[in-house]
Scaffold this motif. Structure first.
Motif, PDB file in Angstrom:
ATOM      1  N   ARG A  78     156.328  13.674 -31.055  1.00 48.76           N
ATOM      2  CA  ARG A  78     157.070  12.560 -31.638  1.00 48.76           C
ATOM      3  C   ARG A  78     157.119  11.353 -30.704  1.00 48.76           C
ATOM      4  O   ARG A  78     157.187  10.223 -31.151  1.00 48.76           O
ATOM      5  CB  ARG A  78     158.478  13.010 -32.012  1.00 48.76           C
ATOM      6  N   ILE A  79     157.099  11.585 -29.398  1.00 47.66           N
ATOM      7  CA  ILE A  79     157.159  10.466 -28.439  1.00 47.66           C
ATOM      8  C   ILE A  79     155.797   9.769 -28.345  1.00 47.66           C
ATOM      9  O   ILE A  79     155.717   8.530 -28.334  1.00 47.66           O
ATOM     10  CB  ILE A  79     157.591  10.957 -27.033  1.00 47.66           C
ATOM     11  N   GLU A  80     154.719  10.546 -28.289  1.00 44.11           N
ATOM     12  CA  GLU A  80     153.406   9.947 -28.017  1.00 44.11           C
ATOM     13  C   GLU A  80     152.993   8.853 -29.012  1.00 44.11           C
ATOM     14  O   GLU A  80     152.452   7.840 -28.584  1.00 44.11           O
ATOM     15  CB  GLU A  80     152.336  11.032 -27.868  1.00 44.11           C
ATOM     16  N   PRO A  81     153.255   9.025 -30.327  1.00 46.54           N
ATOM     17  CA  PRO A  81     152.848   7.949 -31.244  1.00 46.54           C
ATOM     18  C   PRO A  81     153.542   6.599 -30.974  1.00 46.54           C
ATOM     19  O   PRO A  81     153.059   5.569 -31.420  1.00 46.54           O
ATOM     20  CB  PRO A  81     153.262   8.497 -32.623  1.00 46.54           C
ATOM     21  N   ALA A  82     154.670   6.614 -30.250  1.00 47.84           N
ATOM     22  CA  ALA A  82     155.402   5.358 -30.000  1.00 47.84           C
ATOM     23  C   ALA A  82     154.965   4.682 -28.701  1.00 47.84           C
ATOM     24  O   ALA A  82     155.320   3.533 -28.442  1.00 47.84           O
ATOM     25  CB  ALA A  82     156.898   5.641 -29.949  1.00 47.84           C
ATOM     26  N   LEU A  83     154.186   5.387 -27.872  1.00 41.21           N
ATOM     27  CA  LEU A  83     153.912   4.883 -26.519  1.00 41.21           C
ATOM     28  C   LEU A  83     153.194   3.548 -26.497  1.00 41.21           C
ATOM     29  O   LEU A  83     153.525   2.660 -25.718  1.00 41.21           O
ATOM     30  CB  LEU A  83     153.104   5.917 -25.726  1.00 41.21           C
ATOM     31  N   GLU A  84     152.192   3.418 -27.380  1.00 40.47           N
ATOM     32  CA  GLU A  84     151.404   2.186 -27.374  1.00 40.47           C
ATOM     33  C   GLU A  84     152.305   0.979 -27.679  1.00 40.47           C
ATOM     34  O   GLU A  84     152.249  -0.049 -27.018  1.00 40.47           O
ATOM     35  CB  GLU A  84     150.287   2.291 -28.407  1.00 40.47           C
ATOM     36  N   ALA A 235     143.741  15.211 -12.171  1.00 46.07           N
ATOM     37  CA  ALA A 235     142.880  14.576 -13.165  1.00 46.07           C
ATOM     38  C   ALA A 235     142.597  13.116 -12.814  1.00 46.07           C
ATOM     39  O   ALA A 235     141.964  12.396 -13.577  1.00 46.07           O
ATOM     40  CB  ALA A 235     143.549  14.669 -14.540  1.00 46.07           C
ATOM     41  N   GLY A 236     143.091  12.663 -11.648  1.00 43.00           N
ATOM     42  CA  GLY A 236     142.836  11.285 -11.237  1.00 43.00           C
ATOM     43  C   GLY A 236     143.843  10.299 -11.810  1.00 43.00           C
ATOM     44  O   GLY A 236     143.738   9.086 -11.596  1.00 43.00           O
ATOM     45  N   LEU A 237     144.856  10.804 -12.532  1.00 42.93           N
ATOM     46  CA  LEU A 237     145.881   9.905 -13.065  1.00 42.93           C
ATOM     47  C   LEU A 237     146.937   9.663 -11.988  1.00 42.93           C
ATOM     48  O   LEU A 237     147.175  10.531 -11.146  1.00 42.93           O
ATOM     49  CB  LEU A 237     146.541  10.529 -14.308  1.00 42.93           C
ATOM     50  N   VAL A 336     157.308  11.491 -11.245  1.00 43.98           N
ATOM     51  CA  VAL A 336     157.166  10.730 -12.489  1.00 43.98           C
ATOM     52  C   VAL A 336     155.682  10.711 -12.824  1.00 43.98           C
ATOM     53  O   VAL A 336     154.908  10.038 -12.140  1.00 43.98           O
ATOM     54  CB  VAL A 336     157.705   9.293 -12.316  1.00 43.98           C
ATOM     55  N   PRO A 337     155.266  11.471 -13.837  1.00 45.92           N
ATOM     56  CA  PRO A 337     153.827  11.615 -14.047  1.00 45.92           C
ATOM     57  C   PRO A 337     153.142  10.449 -14.764  1.00 45.92           C
ATOM     58  O   PRO A 337     151.920  10.387 -14.762  1.00 45.92           O
ATOM     59  CB  PRO A 337     153.718  12.900 -14.871  1.00 45.92           C
ATOM     60  N   ALA A 338     153.867   9.538 -15.367  1.00 48.39           N
ATOM     61  CA  ALA A 338     153.202   8.410 -16.028  1.00 48.39           C
ATOM     62  C   ALA A 338     154.071   7.169 -15.932  1.00 48.39           C
ATOM     63  O   ALA A 338     155.293   7.243 -16.016  1.00 48.39           O
ATOM     64  CB  ALA A 338     152.906   8.741 -17.484  1.00 48.39           C
ATOM     65  N   PHE A 339     153.415   6.024 -15.779  1.00 50.46           N
ATOM     66  CA  PHE A 339     154.101   4.806 -15.353  1.00 50.46           C
ATOM     67  C   PHE A 339     153.325   3.616 -15.897  1.00 50.46           C
ATOM     68  O   PHE A 339     152.104   3.599 -15.847  1.00 50.46           O
ATOM     69  CB  PHE A 339     154.052   4.852 -13.824  1.00 50.46           C
ATOM     70  N   LEU A 348     150.155   5.296 -19.374  1.00 52.79           N
ATOM     71  CA  LEU A 348     151.089   6.268 -19.933  1.00 52.79           C
ATOM     72  C   LEU A 348     150.390   7.535 -20.415  1.00 52.79           C
ATOM     73  O   LEU A 348     150.927   8.263 -21.225  1.00 52.79           O
ATOM     74  CB  LEU A 348     151.886   5.623 -21.065  1.00 52.79           C
ATOM     75  N   ARG A 349     149.195   7.782 -19.885  1.00 51.03           N
ATOM     76  CA  ARG A 349     148.548   9.037 -20.242  1.00 51.03           C
ATOM     77  C   ARG A 349     149.136  10.162 -19.404  1.00 51.03           C
ATOM     78  O   ARG A 349     149.450   9.980 -18.237  1.00 51.03           O
ATOM     79  CB  ARG A 349     147.043   8.948 -20.002  1.00 51.03           C
ATOM     80  N   LEU A 350     149.247  11.321 -20.000  1.00 55.12           N
ATOM     81  CA  LEU A 350     149.773  12.470 -19.267  1.00 55.12           C
ATOM     82  C   LEU A 350     148.684  13.503 -19.113  1.00 55.12           C
ATOM     83  O   LEU A 350     147.958  13.796 -20.041  1.00 55.12           O
ATOM     84  CB  LEU A 350     150.913  13.109 -20.054  1.00 55.12           C
ATOM     85  N   PHE A 351     148.627  14.061 -17.919  1.00 52.20           N
ATOM     86  CA  PHE A 351     147.744  15.181 -17.667  1.00 52.20           C
ATOM     87  C   PHE A 351     148.265  16.343 -18.518  1.00 52.20           C
ATOM     88  O   PHE A 351     149.440  16.682 -18.459  1.00 52.20           O
ATOM     89  CB  PHE A 351     147.816  15.503 -16.179  1.00 52.20           C
TER      90      PHE A 351
END
Lengths: 359, 121
Positions: A78-84, A235-237, A336-339, A348-351
């Motif tokens: 539910r969170i991912e579709p709002a990230l962009e 993953a290089g993130l 904090v894995p994404a910023f 805002l990509r997550l491994f």
């Protein structure tokens, strides 16, 4: 129900606009449309962002553009579709994404394994006016946490938000019973695990999150440095860290409030931002819960300062935090894995973790 | 009082408020983080100017427009009080008392110096 979730947090200033309207409104409208399980808009007491303008509630002219924070929690699907949309809206400020465990409905037994310097952060979301056995829910929750010997708790009042998928906005006049507030507490996994079933039974519709954190300092004793992380994951993130400093409003350093000194020192040292949030109620250690009283001049509320940066820079900011918290305060550190912030590396990509390794 | 005077009081009041906002913000953003220096600067300069006006013998319409309207909304008692109270809330009693005492003293001296200067001119 006990499921993996994402916590989406934004940090910006009250006057920030996007597409001709206030960013705070635009973000909360977005959270409302996506019907997030919970989201809260908090107004900070003091802080600065990438523009390096310190804003503070102390001075009238510097208090009309205070730091703002939104926190939204729901499942990853539910969170991912709002990230962009959230990243596009937040042209100024900072967006972070963290992993957590979300507990709703029936809260059963939870096992919280942890190492020596590790602890658990339990966040509880309830309505401002929610009541338990005839008294405000947040007072009852804080008492319960204290009874279970959880190290401390801070109650932060929301001014807007969503609760169980429905938008709840505070009005100037009114009861605002359903506007969310959040209670942040830190304790050992064992203490929190015993409190959870009771907490679940006490609330009508419990909504809690659990995160694993590291306790770096407590009451002046250093327990651990922030975890030495590389600036990128396998993953290089990119990877970032968040320092949180919990202190009473009465906590001082060189005769001035700790949170005021902390913001000033971090600004002078060149940090990209810091936000101080003032709670309305809370306790730490063996002290009685405290909050404001009518007609007492001096405030006795907890203040929480947040700093987010790359692991290398966080080590520098921890040096300052360490110096200022030589006798009081609780300092925690989290990954904090994404910023996302304009002009800085990160996205805002997550491994994707193998199943079961979240939180 | 004529409509023109009424309108002027409103407009000049706005000018005074804008002047305060700009000066206070400029000073506060640069130096005033612990202590409300911006408000002090506004109140002291306003007291000086009002003293100067009085010393120059301004009266009637001139005093209404320059004094009551412009300087009246330029200086701010409420901000002085609120910021002193907030310092007290933060447990900064020394700064709170200093803010009250220093503003009072500097304001009185500024008004007296303005008045004396106006008498000489």
């Amino acid at each position: 129900m006990n499921q993996d979730c994402l916590k989406l947090t934004t940090y910006f200033a009250e006057h920030d606009k996007t597409g001709g309207r206030f960013l705070a409104d635009a973000l909360l409208d977005c959270y409302g449309r996506h019907q997030f399980a919970t989201s809260v808009l908090l107004r900070g007491a003091e802080g600065f962002g990438s523009r390096q303008h310190l804003q503070t509630q102390r001075l009238l002219t510097l208090s009309e553009d205070l730091p703002m924070v939104t926190v939204a929690v729901d499942t990853r699907q539910r969170i991912e579709p709002a990230l962009e949309e959230v990243a596009a809206l937040t042209t100024h400020g900072l967006v972070t994404l963290e992993r957590a465990r979300m507990l709703t409905g029936e809260v059963g037994q939870v096992r919280l394994p942890e190492g020596l310097a590790e602890a658990t952060k339990l966040t509880i979301y309830v309505g401002r006016g929610e009541r338990v056995a005839g008294r405000p829910a947040f007072l009852a929750i804080v008492d319960l946490l204290r009874r279970h010997r959880i190290d401390g708790a801070t109650v932060l009042l929301g001014v807007d938000g969503t609760a169980h998928g429905v938008r709840q906005r505070a009005r100037f006049v009114g009861r605002n019973a359903d506007v969310p507030l959040m209670i942040i507490s830190v304790g050992t996994g064992a203490a929190i695990a015993t409190a959870l079933p009771e907490l679940g039974a006490m609330l009508d519709r419990p909504l809690l999150t659990l995160e694993r954190i590291r306790v770096c300092k407590r009451d002046g004793h250093k327990l651990a440095e922030p975890e030495p992380l590389p600036d990128a994951d396998p993953a290089g993130l990119g990877v970032w860290q968040k320092l949180m400093v919990y202190a009473g409003e009465e906590a001082q350093h060189q005769g001035h409030p700790l949170y005021v000194q902390l913001a000033r020192r971090l600004l002078q040292a060149g940090a990209a931002g810091a936000t101080a949030l003032r709670g309305v109620w809370g306790y730490h250690g063996d002290h009685e819960p405290h909050g404001d009283r009518l007609l007492s001049l001096r405030r006795k509320v907890p203040v929480l300062t947040v700093v987010i940066d790359t692991p290398a820079r966080i080590r520098r900011w921890f040096g300052i935090v360490d110096e200022l918290t030589h006798e009081t305060g609780l300092v925690t550190c989290e990954m904090v894995p994404a910023f996302h912030a304009r002009g800085r590396r990160g996205d805002l990509r997550l491994f994707t973790l193998p199943a079961g390794e979240g939180a | 009082m004529s409509a023109l005077v009424w309108l002027s009081v409103g407009l000049l009041g706005g000018v005074g408020a804008l002047g305060r906002f700009l000066l206070d913000a400029a000073i506060s953003l640069r130096i005033g983080r612990q202590f409300p220096v911006g408000t002090l600067a506004v109140n002291a300069s306003g007291a000086f100017l009002l003293g100067l006006l009085a010393g120059l013998g301004a009266g009637g319409r001139a005093m209404l427009l320059a004094g009551t309207a412009t300087l009246g909304s330029y200086t701010t008692f409420s901000t002085w009080m609120l910021e002193s109270h907030r310092l007290g809330e933060d447990g900064e009693m020394r700064l709170a008392v200093a803010n009250l005492a220093v503003s009072l003293l500097v304001g009185l001296v500024a008004a007296a110096v303005g008045w004396a200067l106006g008498g000489v001119l």
